[in-house]
Design an enzyme around this catalytic site. Sequence first.
Site, PDB file in Angstrom:
ATOM      1  N   SER A  94      -8.185  -0.879  12.136  1.00 21.21           N
ATOM      2  CA  SER A  94      -8.955   0.365  12.004  1.00 21.21           C
ATOM      3  C   SER A  94      -9.998   0.533  13.098  1.00 21.21           C
ATOM      4  O   SER A  94     -10.620  -0.444  13.547  1.00 21.21           O
ATOM      5  CB  SER A  94      -9.665   0.333  10.645  1.00 21.21           C
ATOM      6  N   TYR A 147     -15.982  -3.499   4.865  1.00 22.57           N
ATOM      7  CA  TYR A 147     -14.613  -3.075   5.172  1.00 22.57           C
ATOM      8  C   TYR A 147     -14.267  -3.406   6.627  1.00 22.57           C
ATOM      9  O   TYR A 147     -13.218  -3.992   6.917  1.00 22.57           O
ATOM     10  CB  TYR A 147     -14.484  -1.567   4.910  1.00 22.57           C
ATOM     11  N   GLY A 180      -0.439   4.671  -1.338  1.00 22.00           N
ATOM     12  CA  GLY A 180      -1.534   5.351  -0.647  1.00 22.00           C
ATOM     13  C   GLY A 180      -1.049   6.483   0.242  1.00 22.00           C
ATOM     14  O   GLY A 180       0.154   6.764   0.339  1.00 22.00           O
ATOM     15  N   LYS A 186     -11.489  -6.043   8.216  1.00 17.95           N
ATOM     16  CA  LYS A 186     -10.426  -5.607   9.130  1.00 17.95           C
ATOM     17  C   LYS A 186     -10.461  -6.412  10.435  1.00 17.95           C
ATOM     18  O   LYS A 186      -9.421  -6.655  11.042  1.00 17.95           O
ATOM     19  CB  LYS A 186     -10.553  -4.107   9.412  1.00 17.95           C
ATOM     20  N   GLU A 200     -12.751   1.531  12.519  1.00 16.20           N
ATOM     21  CA  GLU A 200     -13.991   1.091  11.882  1.00 16.20           C
ATOM     22  C   GLU A 200     -14.437  -0.265  12.452  1.00 16.20           C
ATOM     23  O   GLU A 200     -15.612  -0.608  12.378  1.00 16.20           O
ATOM     24  CB  GLU A 200     -13.759   1.024  10.363  1.00 16.20           C
ATOM     25  N   ASP A 215      -0.927   6.780   3.638  1.00 18.87           N
ATOM     26  CA  ASP A 215      -0.044   6.400   4.739  1.00 18.87           C
ATOM     27  C   ASP A 215       1.279   5.843   4.211  1.00 18.87           C
ATOM     28  O   ASP A 215       2.342   6.094   4.799  1.00 18.87           O
ATOM     29  CB  ASP A 215      -0.712   5.326   5.614  1.00 18.87           C
ATOM     30  N   GLY A 267       0.821  -1.215   0.000  1.00 15.20           N
ATOM     31  CA  GLY A 267       0.000   0.000   0.000  1.00 15.20           C
ATOM     32  C   GLY A 267       0.847   1.255   0.000  1.00 15.20           C
ATOM     33  O   GLY A 267       0.415   2.320   0.470  1.00 15.20           O
ATOM     34  N   SER A 319      -9.780   0.733   0.881  1.00 20.45           N
ATOM     35  CA  SER A 319      -9.934   1.386   2.185  1.00 20.45           C
ATOM     36  C   SER A 319     -11.152   2.305   2.279  1.00 20.45           C
ATOM     37  O   SER A 319     -11.323   2.967   3.296  1.00 20.45           O
ATOM     38  CB  SER A 319      -8.662   2.180   2.509  1.00 20.45           C
TER      39      SER A 319
HETATM   40  P1  NAP Z   1      -5.253   4.448   0.773  1.00 21.66           P
HETATM   41  O1  NAP Z   1      -4.712   5.805   0.539  1.00 21.66           O
HETATM   42  O2  NAP Z   1      -6.562   4.063   0.199  1.00 21.66           O
HETATM   43  O3  NAP Z   1      -4.139   3.390   0.257  1.00 21.66           O
HETATM   44  C1  NAP Z   1      -4.441   2.039   0.092  1.00 21.66           C
HETATM   45  C2  NAP Z   1      -3.272   1.358  -0.571  1.00 21.66           C
HETATM   46  O4  NAP Z   1      -3.572  -0.035  -0.754  1.00 21.66           O
HETATM   47  C3  NAP Z   1      -2.934   1.912  -1.977  1.00 21.66           C
HETATM   48  O5  NAP Z   1      -1.534   1.942  -2.109  1.00 21.66           O
HETATM   49  C4  NAP Z   1      -3.517   0.838  -2.888  1.00 21.66           C
HETATM   50  O6  NAP Z   1      -2.873   0.758  -4.154  1.00 21.66           O
HETATM   51  C5  NAP Z   1      -3.203  -0.408  -2.071  1.00 21.66           C
HETATM   52  N1  NAP Z   1      -3.954  -1.587  -2.512  1.00 21.66           N
HETATM   53  C6  NAP Z   1      -5.299  -1.704  -2.673  1.00 21.66           C
HETATM   54  N2  NAP Z   1      -5.595  -2.945  -3.099  1.00 21.66           N
HETATM   55  C7  NAP Z   1      -4.417  -3.623  -3.198  1.00 21.66           C
HETATM   56  C8  NAP Z   1      -4.067  -4.944  -3.589  1.00 21.66           C
HETATM   57  N3  NAP Z   1      -4.980  -5.846  -3.997  1.00 21.66           N
HETATM   58  N4  NAP Z   1      -2.755  -5.291  -3.579  1.00 21.66           N
HETATM   59  C9  NAP Z   1      -1.812  -4.409  -3.202  1.00 21.66           C
HETATM   60  N5  NAP Z   1      -2.075  -3.140  -2.846  1.00 21.66           N
HETATM   61  C10 NAP Z   1      -3.376  -2.758  -2.832  1.00 21.66           C
HETATM   62  O7  NAP Z   1      -5.316   4.138   2.346  1.00 21.66           O
HETATM   63  P2  NAP Z   1      -4.586   4.882   3.573  1.00 21.66           P
HETATM   64  O8  NAP Z   1      -5.465   5.949   4.070  1.00 21.66           O
HETATM   65  O9  NAP Z   1      -3.190   5.148   3.195  1.00 21.66           O
HETATM   66  O10 NAP Z   1      -4.643   3.727   4.669  1.00 21.66           O
HETATM   67  C11 NAP Z   1      -3.616   2.744   4.766  1.00 21.66           C
HETATM   68  C12 NAP Z   1      -4.157   1.527   5.477  1.00 21.66           C
HETATM   69  O11 NAP Z   1      -4.600   1.895   6.778  1.00 21.66           O
HETATM   70  C13 NAP Z   1      -5.361   0.860   4.807  1.00 21.66           C
HETATM   71  O12 NAP Z   1      -5.258  -0.511   5.029  1.00 21.66           O
HETATM   72  C14 NAP Z   1      -6.553   1.423   5.547  1.00 21.66           C
HETATM   73  O13 NAP Z   1      -7.630   0.530   5.478  1.00 21.66           O
HETATM   74  C15 NAP Z   1      -5.972   1.528   6.947  1.00 21.66           C
HETATM   75  N6  NAP Z   1      -6.548   2.566   7.799  1.00 21.66           N
HETATM   76  C16 NAP Z   1      -6.623   3.850   7.360  1.00 21.66           C
HETATM   77  C17 NAP Z   1      -7.121   4.846   8.195  1.00 21.66           C
HETATM   78  C18 NAP Z   1      -7.196   6.281   7.743  1.00 21.66           C
HETATM   79  O14 NAP Z   1      -7.920   7.056   8.395  1.00 21.66           O
HETATM   80  N7  NAP Z   1      -6.491   6.682   6.708  1.00 21.66           N
HETATM   81  C19 NAP Z   1      -7.519   4.507   9.500  1.00 21.66           C
HETATM   82  C20 NAP Z   1      -7.397   3.187   9.929  1.00 21.66           C
HETATM   83  C21 NAP Z   1      -6.889   2.231   9.070  1.00 21.66           C
HETATM   84  P3  NAP Z   1      -3.384   1.628  -5.434  1.00 21.66           P
HETATM   85  O15 NAP Z   1      -2.726   2.967  -5.284  1.00 21.66           O
HETATM   86  O16 NAP Z   1      -2.881   0.820  -6.555  1.00 21.66           O
HETATM   87  O17 NAP Z   1      -4.882   1.702  -5.337  1.00 21.66           O
HETATM   88  O1  G4F Z   2     -14.060  10.113   5.262  1.00 27.29           O
HETATM   89  P1  G4F Z   2     -14.873   8.886   5.359  1.00 27.29           P
HETATM   90  O2  G4F Z   2     -15.203   8.181   4.087  1.00 27.29           O
HETATM   91  O3  G4F Z   2     -14.108   7.937   6.388  1.00 27.29           O
HETATM   92  P2  G4F Z   2     -14.582   6.651   7.227  1.00 27.29           P
HETATM   93  O4  G4F Z   2     -15.777   6.011   6.662  1.00 27.29           O
HETATM   94  O5  G4F Z   2     -14.642   7.063   8.652  1.00 27.29           O
HETATM   95  O6  G4F Z   2     -13.346   5.657   6.971  1.00 27.29           O
HETATM   96  C1  G4F Z   2     -12.014   6.120   7.068  1.00 27.29           C
HETATM   97  O7  G4F Z   2     -11.570   5.974   8.395  1.00 27.29           O
HETATM   98  C2  G4F Z   2     -11.497   4.618   8.869  1.00 27.29           C
HETATM   99  C3  G4F Z   2     -11.007   4.667  10.315  1.00 27.29           C
HETATM  100  O8  G4F Z   2     -12.106   4.820  11.177  1.00 27.29           O
HETATM  101  C4  G4F Z   2     -10.539   3.864   7.983  1.00 27.29           C
HETATM  102  F1  G4F Z   2     -10.399   2.601   8.457  1.00 27.29           F
HETATM  103  C5  G4F Z   2     -11.052   3.869   6.552  1.00 27.29           C
HETATM  104  O9  G4F Z   2     -10.108   3.200   5.711  1.00 27.29           O
HETATM  105  C6  G4F Z   2     -11.182   5.302   6.088  1.00 27.29           C
HETATM  106  O10 G4F Z   2      -9.888   5.850   5.997  1.00 27.29           O
HETATM  107  O11 G4F Z   2     -16.256   9.205   6.093  1.00 27.29           O
HETATM  108  C7  G4F Z   2     -16.292   9.826   7.365  1.00 27.29           C
HETATM  109  C8  G4F Z   2     -17.745  10.166   7.710  1.00 27.29           C
HETATM  110  C9  G4F Z   2     -18.715   8.988   7.528  1.00 27.29           C
HETATM  111  O12 G4F Z   2     -19.588   8.942   8.617  1.00 27.29           O
HETATM  112  C10 G4F Z   2     -19.479   9.326   6.268  1.00 27.29           C
HETATM  113  O13 G4F Z   2     -20.797   8.825   6.222  1.00 27.29           O
HETATM  114  O14 G4F Z   2     -18.182  11.180   6.809  1.00 27.29           O
HETATM  115  C11 G4F Z   2     -19.478  10.859   6.352  1.00 27.29           C
HETATM  116  N1  G4F Z   2     -19.711  11.489   5.060  1.00 27.29           N
HETATM  117  C12 G4F Z   2     -20.676  12.423   4.834  1.00 27.29           C
HETATM  118  N2  G4F Z   2     -20.667  12.785   3.539  1.00 27.29           N
HETATM  119  C13 G4F Z   2     -19.063  11.260   3.904  1.00 27.29           C
HETATM  120  C14 G4F Z   2     -19.663  12.062   2.946  1.00 27.29           C
HETATM  121  N3  G4F Z   2     -18.026  10.436   3.611  1.00 27.29           N
HETATM  122  C15 G4F Z   2     -17.575  10.437   2.326  1.00 27.29           C
HETATM  123  N4  G4F Z   2     -16.509   9.657   2.021  1.00 27.29           N
HETATM  124  N5  G4F Z   2     -18.151  11.209   1.349  1.00 27.29           N
HETATM  125  C16 G4F Z   2     -19.212  12.034   1.600  1.00 27.29           C
HETATM  126  O15 G4F Z   2     -19.727  12.704   0.709  1.00 27.29           O
END
Ligand code: NAP
Ligand code: G4F
Length: 351
Positions: A136, A160, A13, A164, A138, A15, A10, A91
């Site tokens: 996560s 999702y 992405g 996780k 989540e 992170d 990843g 994600s």
């Molecule tokens: P992101 O920006 O969506 O990045 C996801 C990464 O996973 C991208 O590099 C994507 O590659 C890669 N990927 C998707 N499918 C794959 C596959 N089949 N094989 C190999 N690589 C694949 O997510 P992020 O926000 O950086 O988050 C990083 C991780 O932390 C994720 O696992 C997410 O679920 C978890 N997480 C995120 C948050 C948050 O708030 N950001 C919170 C808790 C947990 P491409 O660029 O090719 O699509």
């Molecule tokens: O930004 P979101 O899509 O993030 P969400 O669903 O909290 O998930 C993110 O955080 C998780 C950690 O808790 C990660 F594991 C996951 O990979 C991801 O990074 O939505 C945040 C909130 C939700 O309640 C959603 O319903 O915003 C609300 N929302 C309202 N309008 C929206 C929108 N979300 C999105 N994406 N787009 C909208 O137009």
Amino acid sequence: MAGKVALITGITGQDGSYLAELLIDKGYDVHGIVRRASTINTSRIDHLYEDPHNGDVQLRLHYGDLGDANSLRRILSEVQPTEIYNLAAQSHVRVSFDMPLETADVGGMGTLRLLEAVREYQVTTGTEVRLYQASSSEMFGKVHETPQRETTPFHPRSPYGVAKVFSYWAIVNYRESYGLHASNGILFNHESPRRGETFVTRKITQAVARIKHGLQDKLYLGNIDAKRDWGFAGDYVYAMWLMLQQDTADDYVVAMNETHSVREFLELAFGHVGLDYNEYVEIDPRYYRPAEVDLLLGDSSKARKQLGWEPQVSFHDLVQMMVETDLEQAVREKALEDAGLSPSITNRKAA
Ligand code: NAP
Ligand code: G4F
């Protein structure tokens, strides 16, 4: 730090890019797994390939996929990592309702494929590999207690979240069964100027900037009463690294310990450029989810005490940082549009 080799899944992405920067700074030999795509999608890490001072290669990419166990085994034997950070996932929570199988295959089974590859690698080479799993908040979903901590039961509300939870327990199981140094970081939402454009924070800050520069006139959102515990991604990848520096693997909540609604985020982001969000935001039910996570609020006292982790960027500064960066981007976009070089994408309803 010589001899430390990190492998990041990843890496393209949000992170992955911050973590690669951190590990390069710390002197690691950094490798990443990338999927083949029809267009180049490495914009977040393009600045990292070479050391700007001497031109040395500091980041190497390998084609692979969490769905392809063979590719994982091959990459492990080529790279011989000492630390692996498993960040790959589909994600996006709402998209996981449209693509539950893909989401489970990468976010759930993908972790198991990686764990098996690591276990085999350790048995055949006798080398210890430490593993970080991107778990996560989540997973807490329909929360059983507030704030949420390491002992709070899981109740996922999306495919999702379900995937996780599978990965979380797979990590615990391999730790208990095979003594793997495998840790779960239960990270609450973390954002940045590199956040994907369809997550709510970035969708808002990009819209604020585009509205301010006359490139867009409306912002369509779903549930703006949802509450999240939002921090800065750069701070959160540091916690990932800290987890793998501990003698013993464990699981940690990483959070700011404060919660804000999407509505509050809107007020701050629009307010930063002197606008009132009420004049621009419209609710579009197609952004609602079949099941919502209404409130997330973390308790990261274990990570703060045992890892010595402290976030550096406040919620307020995060919003400001994201709006400022998107304003710079909007200026460039506006200049291109004025020069007739870029078609205007009115309101970006597809995001
Ligand atoms: P992101 O920006 O969506 O990045 C996801 C990464 O996973 C991208 O590099 C994507 O590659 C890669 N990927 C998707 N499918 C794959 C596959 N089949 N094989 C190999 N690589 C694949 O997510 P992020 O926000 O950086 O988050 C990083 C991780 O932390 C994720 O696992 C997410 O679920 C978890 N997480 C995120 C948050 C948050 O708030 N950001 C919170 C808790 C947990 P491409 O660029 O090719 O699509
Ligand atoms: O930004 P979101 O899509 O993030 P969400 O669903 O909290 O998930 C993110 O955080 C998780 C950690 O808790 C990660 F594991 C996951 O990979 C991801 O990074 O939505 C945040 C909130 C939700 O309640 C959603 O319903 O915003 C609300 N929302 C309202 N309008 C929206 C929108 N979300 C999105 N994406 N787009 C909208 O137009």
